[in-house]
Design an enzyme around this catalytic site. Structure first.
Site, PDB file in Angstrom:
ATOM      1  N   CYS A  25      -7.033  45.890  15.321  1.00 54.73           N
ATOM      2  CA  CYS A  25      -7.085  45.224  16.694  1.00 54.73           C
ATOM      3  C   CYS A  25      -7.265  45.909  17.885  1.00 54.73           C
ATOM      4  O   CYS A  25      -8.355  46.244  18.206  1.00 54.73           O
ATOM      5  CB  CYS A  25      -5.697  44.330  16.720  1.00 54.73           C
ATOM      6  SG  CYS A  25      -5.713  42.895  17.921  1.00 54.73           S
ATOM      7  N   GLU A  83      -3.904  41.221  10.853  1.00 51.89           N
ATOM      8  CA  GLU A  83      -2.970  41.909  11.203  1.00 51.89           C
ATOM      9  C   GLU A  83      -1.841  40.832  11.402  1.00 51.89           C
ATOM     10  O   GLU A  83      -2.093  39.502  11.670  1.00 51.89           O
ATOM     11  CB  GLU A  83      -3.421  42.466  12.803  1.00 51.89           C
ATOM     12  CG  GLU A  83      -1.990  43.055  13.207  1.00 51.89           C
ATOM     13  CD  GLU A  83      -2.120  43.496  14.869  1.00 51.89           C
ATOM     14  OE1 GLU A  83      -1.773  44.503  15.221  1.00 51.89           O
ATOM     15  OE2 GLU A  83      -3.281  42.906  15.437  1.00 51.89           O
ATOM     16  N   LYS A 141      -0.960  51.782  13.051  1.00 54.95           N
ATOM     17  CA  LYS A 141      -1.752  51.502  14.459  1.00 54.95           C
ATOM     18  C   LYS A 141      -1.452  52.401  15.385  1.00 54.95           C
ATOM     19  O   LYS A 141      -0.535  52.780  15.535  1.00 54.95           O
ATOM     20  CB  LYS A 141      -1.394  49.952  14.966  1.00 54.95           C
ATOM     21  CG  LYS A 141      -2.288  49.378  16.006  1.00 54.95           C
ATOM     22  CD  LYS A 141      -1.681  48.080  16.328  1.00 54.95           C
ATOM     23  CE  LYS A 141      -2.593  47.409  17.424  1.00 54.95           C
ATOM     24  NZ  LYS A 141      -1.887  46.059  17.725  1.00 54.95           N
TER      25      LYS A 141
END
Length: 286
Positions: free
Chosen positions: A154, A44, A120
């Site tokens: 993440c 990321e 995301k």
């Protein structure tokens, strides 16, 4: 179905022009080729390295300028995927939407030239408060020559429900690009990756940034390690770790995934967590 995956512990360091970024990315892809990697994961926010390119006043760029590199970023990774016949998840890159908002998108490049983006879904306080980013609103599962995969970035992996959705849609492997600045954040992501493999009887491939960008706010410290993780059951390593890197080193981690073993543990494992979930009490999605 067996295939080989790789994960890059990408070292962030200040650069002066885009070509340096391209050279570093190409190095990792070439390295992965030497080990027979078929699908490669970058971390990321790896493209925040481009923000360290200073202007005529010696100032680093802001996050709002990062989308200006989108075309070059996509061209670079499309060419690498085609040239090396490799499926590449090029970490995440900040892109500008039609309404002007910024999103953190994981990009999947195929050798055939396809580009798939998963935004995301869950944003950290820094992404919201400091970078004014907006969240994605759906989970995509992609058909590949190696089965179905999903990309969850993440913080996303810390929410069990979203991984349930990916698995319910057929994903056997979750690729989790990450970027954490300290041990607390790193271990939150890592422990949750292990939990998700057990809950859903899937593989997870994860990696993070290492190094430092001395001129870029909120990217001055990175604490990262790549890992290829499996459910904790007899066909797999006892700790569920197929392979992992050395924390904070610049390196490539490689491992083989056997999808037939996932089916075996789902049907006859020591525990059968996927089969035994109580969808009469809780659903996989609403």
């Amino acid at each position: 179905m067996k295939f080989r995956v790789g994960a890059v512990q990408y070292k962030l360091a200040d650069i002066q022009h885009f070509e340096q970024f391209a050279h570093q990315v190409t190095h990792y892809v070439r390295n992965a080729t030497e080990y027979g990697v078929q699908m490669l994961l970058f971390p990321e926010f790896m493209t925040t390295q481009l923000l360290s390119i200073v202007d005529e006043h010696g100032q680093a760029m802001s996050i709002n300028q990062l989308p200006s590199f989108t075309t070059s970023y996509i061209q670079l990774f499309k060419k690498l995927a085609a040239d090396y016949n490799m499926h590449i998840i090029g970490g995440t890159h900040v892109i500008k939407m039609e309404d002007g908002s910024l999103r953190n998108g994981a990009h999947y490049f195929t050798p055939e030239g396809e580009v798939h983006v998963q935004h995301k879904i869950h944003l950290t306080p820094t992404e919201v408060d400091e970078w004014s980013m907006s969240a994605g609103d759906g989970v995509n599962v992609y058909d590949t020559p190696f089965g179905k995969i999903a990309m969850l970035t993440c913080y996303d992996i810390e929410f069990p429900e979203i991984v349930r959705i990916a698995r319910a849609k057929g994903a056997d492997v979750i690729f989790c690009p990450s970027c954490t600045d300290d041990r607390h954040g790193f271990h939150r992501v890592r422990y949750c990756c292990h939990a998700r493999t057990i809950e859903n009887q899937i593989y997870i491939v994860t990696t993070g940034t290492v190094g430092a960008l001395r001129n870029v706010d909120f990217m001055r410290a990175n604490y990262g390690q790549a890992a290829i993780l499996a459910p904790n059951d007899i066909p797999f390593p006892p700790a569920g770790i197929i392979s992992e890197g050395v924390i904070n080193d610049d390196m490539l981690v490689v491992g083989d995934l056997d999808l037939s073993l996932l089916q075996e543990v789902r049907e006859r494992g020591s525990v059968t967590t996927w089969r035994d979930r109580r969808t009469d009490l809780y659903t996989d999605w609403t």
